[in-house]
Design an enzyme around this catalytic site. Structure first.
Site, PDB file in Angstrom:
ATOM      1  N   ASP A 456       0.829  -1.208   0.000  1.00 56.77           N
ATOM      2  CA  ASP A 456       0.000   0.000   0.000  1.00 56.77           C
ATOM      3  C   ASP A 456       0.865   1.259   0.000  1.00 56.77           C
ATOM      4  O   ASP A 456       2.079   1.217   0.265  1.00 56.77           O
ATOM      5  CB  ASP A 456      -0.930  -0.008   1.213  1.00 56.77           C
ATOM      6  CG  ASP A 456      -2.284   0.641   0.929  1.00 56.77           C
ATOM      7  OD1 ASP A 456      -2.365   1.467  -0.002  1.00 56.77           O
ATOM      8  OD2 ASP A 456      -3.259   0.320   1.633  1.00 56.77           O
ATOM      9  N   ASP A 524     -10.729   2.030  -3.497  1.00 57.08           N
ATOM     10  CA  ASP A 524     -11.266   1.750  -2.164  1.00 57.08           C
ATOM     11  C   ASP A 524     -12.789   1.724  -2.169  1.00 57.08           C
ATOM     12  O   ASP A 524     -13.404   1.295  -1.192  1.00 57.08           O
ATOM     13  CB  ASP A 524     -10.778   2.808  -1.170  1.00 57.08           C
ATOM     14  CG  ASP A 524      -9.370   2.528  -0.658  1.00 57.08           C
ATOM     15  OD1 ASP A 524      -8.838   1.431  -0.913  1.00 57.08           O
ATOM     16  OD2 ASP A 524      -8.800   3.418   0.008  1.00 57.08           O
TER      17      ASP A 524
END
Length: 701
Positions: A456, A524
């Protein structure tokens, strides 16, 4: 259809032609050592390229430059007024480039994908332009080598400039967005002047993907489309210019401005990122399929392997995790057919929230007293692979790493260190930071049987300073180059580990990171309706093989509260690499049983989705939308009905990519279709009302 052939060279060695199955790219060196563009479009022969090279330039008024819009790689200096791809400053402050041609060479000459190299020189600076044809995709890069004794400053070093023919009414397509709303397609007329997209954030960004396409009258399946895609995971810029004579030039590369990219010391070189171009006469859909095939064949690692169905624990547990709790989720995940179980954020250091722990890459002893191996072994015993989440480029001020090395972050002296999500950016351009991360991550992957890493990147560059370095702005480039080296090193040392690129969703997706990762986190936003638009845009350039998509809980409490059926959520996510991210401990037995059926169906159609040719049958525009995948004798259609009004029937879908002389049986209805398949009954019996979805499979008989 003709195959890709190695570069052809005309007599005299000053005209070059690269040809793929359907297209050709030609360039020519004039007697004045001016490298000019000749052709990019339908396939031509070498004699055609020579004829184009013999056409004299048209004279222009003194206020216009004769070569503007014709040069292959316009440099700064001389009678040029277009955007320069190269801008160099010497130690004495002199700018501008006056190059002369030195030689050409063909590397890997026996390979149809052989590379053409054109070598130029300006004093101590050697400039090499790289060309390679893969299918109908032209790969271009530029190498800059300092053979002198004094350093040279590269203010700007773009990878390539692409020249399109003179036409009226050009349209520009690109992908724009923001966090949770990435990859949305916009198509608009191109007007005279420049259109610039890019990132000033240190990573690819949620705002734009580094891809553009231009056409004049193309449809989804017909008409000429030119496309360009940049392979760089840092700040970048693509400039699309419609020049006064109606030519279009597209210039792109690393860096967001011209203030300084890198300093080349004596003997040092820079090879710019890949900037790939594609011409297609099969419309936007044909161009997309060509991009997808190119990436599966030449970019994505192990693309012939289908990606497993995963479960990710984030939305089920957030930071409140334990070994026992993860084991319980693992049992439920295995029961619905999941193949890869991933422990997300919260397993390491003092990571009980987003305020602490980043940088301390060892298991939290209270949560995992025996390390990760015990849980990984348990997950493997359930016949699943095991994965973890990391964010190596970041550090929390509340961490052992930051307390020991506060100078390892990017910062400007005398200025406040900006925190996003309570974290700072490590200066990955530093060799000591690189070595620390290598030791930690290599040790982590060696300590337990880990099969997958979700990597990430949850903040942008803000205080991009390096007080101790004589040329601190190099960190914008060297951070990305170090990231690539670290990923390459980890993949070589742990060849069985797959990597996913994530950046708060789709903030780092490009050909550069895709060459080093097995899939990407698209957004997301896991709302299944919103995802249809995001996935539609994503498919313009990237294949379903890398597009991770999850089924999460309803209502969607993380974003909009929308309620949707498990059916709609699954069919939305099945358009890519299927994952499950809901809290399985709260799912009913009926929901778990239904989930198992959808997972089983996905595994059946997975080879078509991940490795087949994709046809966008109807875009997500409020009513019916559908996408089709074709591989061999089989095809599958995923269709979504967003809303049905006034009792109107669901419109029919005409399938594509099938043999018009063959017959196909619909496995859902038993109907046999001959020739061009037009789906009526299967849609009408499978779709009704709002937010409904269906899967239709056909097989040649």
């Amino acid at each position: 259809m003709p195959e890709t052939v190695k570069p052809e060279i005309a007599a005299g060695g000053r005209t070059w032609l690269l040809s793929g199955p359907a297209s050709s790219y030609a360039l020519h060196l004039t007697e004045a050592d001016e490298l000019v563009h000749l052709h990019w479009g339908p396939r031509i022969e070498l004699a055609d390229a020579e004829a184009l090279a013999a056409v004299p330039f048209q004279g222009r008024a003194s206020f216009e430059a004769a070569l503007d819009g014709r040069e292959e790689y316009p440099v700064e200096g001389g009678p040029r007024f277009v955007r320069p791809a190269l801008s160099v400053r010497t130690g004495t402050g002199r700018r501008g480039t006056e190059w002369t041609f030195e030689s050409y060479e063909i590397q890997d000459a026996d390979d149809p994908g052989a590379e053409l190299l054109l070598n130029f020189r300006d004093g101590a600076l050697v400039i090499t332009l790289h060309y390679r044809m893969r299918g109908d995709v032209v790969e271009r890069r530029t190498t800059l080598l300092n053979e002198g004794e004094e350093p040279l400053e590269l203010l700007r070093a773009d990878s390539a400039t692409w020249t399109l023919p003179e036409r009226d009414d050009w349209r520009l397509s690109h992908l724009h967005g923001r966090w949770a709303a990435e990859s949305r397609l916009v198509r608009a007329p191109l007007t005279y002047g420049e259109k610039i997209i890019g990132s000033r954030r240190g990573h690819t960004g949620h705002q734009y993907l580094p891809w553009v396409a231009l056409d004049t009258d193309a449809t989804e399946e017909r008409g000429e489309v030119y496309g360009c895609a940049l392979g760089w995971s840092g700040s970048w810029r693509i400039a699309v210019a419609q020049l006064p004579d109606a030519r279009v030039q597209i210039t792109g590369g690393a860096g967001h401005d011209d203030s300084g990219l890198l300093r080349l010391a004596a003997g040092e070189s820079l090879t710019t990122p890949l900037f790939a171009g594609l011409w297609s006469d099969a419309g936007f859909g044909g161009a997309s399929r060509a991009w997808h095939a190119y990436q599966r064949a030449h970019v994505i690692p192990d693309a012939e392997r289908d990606r497993p169905v995963l479960f990710n624990s984030w939305e089920a547990t957030f930071f409140d995790i334990s070994e026992e709790q993860q084991a319980t989720l693992a049992r439920r995940a295995a029961a619905i057919g999941v193949e890869l179980f991933v422990v997300d954020d919260g397993w390491f250091g003092a990571r009980t929230g987003d305020h602490a722990g980043l940088g301390d890459w060892w298991p939290n002893p209270d949560r995992f007293p025996n390390g990760l191996k015990t849980l990984a072994d348990y997950v493997h015993a359930l016949d699943m692979q095991f994965g973890i989440w990391v964010e190596p480029e970041m550090v929390n001020p509340d961490s052992d790493l930051y307390r020991a090395h506060p100078d390892w972050v990017q910062f400007q002296p005398g200025r406040k260190r900006t925190e996003f999500r309570n974290q700072l950016m490590l200066n990955l351009a530093r060799e000591d930071v690189q070595e620390y991360l290598w030791e930690r991550l290599d040790g982590l992957l060696s300590s337990a049987p880990i099969d997958y890493v979700k990597w990430d990147f949850n903040r942008c560059f803000t205080d991009a300073g390096w007080p101790d370095d004589p040329y601190p702005q190099r960190l914008w480039v060297d951070h990305v180059r170090a990231l690539y080296r670290l990923l390459d090193r980890l993949r070589a040392a742990h060849p069985g580990v797959a990597f996913e690129s994530c950046s708060g969703g789709g903030g780092r997706i490009d050909l550069g990171i895709l060459a080093r990762t097995d899939q990407v986190w698209t957004s997301d936003n896991t709302d299944p309706l919103d995802r249809l638009d995001i996935q539609h845009g994503f498919s313009q350039i990237h294949p379903a093989r890398v597009m991770a998509a999850w089924v999460t809980d309803s209502p969607n409490t993380q974003l909009n509260g929308r309620v949707s059926s498990l059916r709609f959520r699954f069919v939305s996510a099945m358009a890519g690499v299927l994952g499950v991210g809901g809290d399985l401990s709260e799912w009913t037995e009926e929901e778990l049983a239904e989930a198992r059926r959808w997972v089983d169906l996905y595994k059946e159609i997975r080879p078509l989705v991940q490795r087949g040719d994709q046809y966008r049958l109807r875009p997500p525009a409020g009513g019916l939308s559908a996408v089709q995948y074709v591989r061999g004798d089989e095809t599958v259609v995923l269709a979504w009905l967003q809303a049905q009004r006034y009792g109107e029937p669901v419109p029919a879908l005409r399938l594509r990519g099938l043999d018009p002389t063959a017959s196909y049986e619909c496995r859902e209805t038993g109907e046999v279709h001959r020739g061009a398949v037009l789906l009526h009954h299967g849609l009408r019996t499978g779709l009704r009302g709002d937010l409904d979805a269906t899967v239709i499979r056909l097989r040649r008989i």
